[in-house]
Motif scaffolding. Structure first.
Motif: not given
Length: 178
Positions: A39-44
């Motif tokens: 749903x969202x981008x990866x958590x860095x």
């Protein structure tokens, strides 16, 4: 990203290219280690996706966008590595089955889950894998009677499926539309 790239390929201009490059590199940086998105981008900090995990349909769409950005002339090691990770994952389905909602392995019972085989046919064609493109186009064509099915809604099915079938050539498309 797909729409930006389509516009750029019709009417190239430097300001559009800058936006395409930025968006493509954001997608590339936002994928997980397998080459997928949720749903969202990866958590860095963790390298993990927010929410409940990877989803094949948005991952295929992001993959198509990045392939198109490359076609527009975006050259960056981050984009290259991201494309290769996504391809490596999606290529494992070739000859084995269609996609489920998330990462669950090939599905040999359902040929096209909400347009994913159509999306995969397009992605494989853009990547240059004609065997993969043909396989997914055939899966998409075999699902002609399921266009009004899909998770949450069937929006992606009638959008991606006919386009993916067309990748398989005019004979396959003709049979699909009959």
């Amino acid at each position: 990203l797909i729409a930006q790239c389509e516009g750029y390929l019709i009417n190239p201009n430097p300001s559009a290219f800058k936006s395409i490059r930025t968006t493509a590199l954001n997608f590339a940086a936002g994928q997980d280690g397998v080459g997928l998105w949720g749903h969202k981008l990866v958590v860095p900090e963790t390298g993990r996706l927010r929410g409940y995990g990877q989803m094949n349909q948005p991952s295929l769409t992001a993959f198509i966008g990045m392939l198109m950005a490359k076609k527009c002339g975006v050259k960056d090691p981050l984009l290259h590595d991201s494309i290769e990770r996504s391809y490596a994952y999606f290529a494992t389905y070739i000859g084995r089955g269609g996609f489920k909602y998330g990462v669950h392995g090939p599905d040999d019972k359902n040929f096209n889950n909400n347009g994913m085989s159509g999306s995969a046919a397009i992605a494989m064609a853009l990547y240059g894998d004609q065997k993969g493109a043909r396989f997914f186009a055939q899966l998409a064509a075999a699902s002609y009677d399921r266009l009004e099915q899909g998770h949450a809604a069937h929006f992606f099915n009638p959008f991606w499926t006919p386009l993916g079938v067309a990748v398989g050539g005019p004979e396959l498309a003709s049979e699909f539309f009959k």
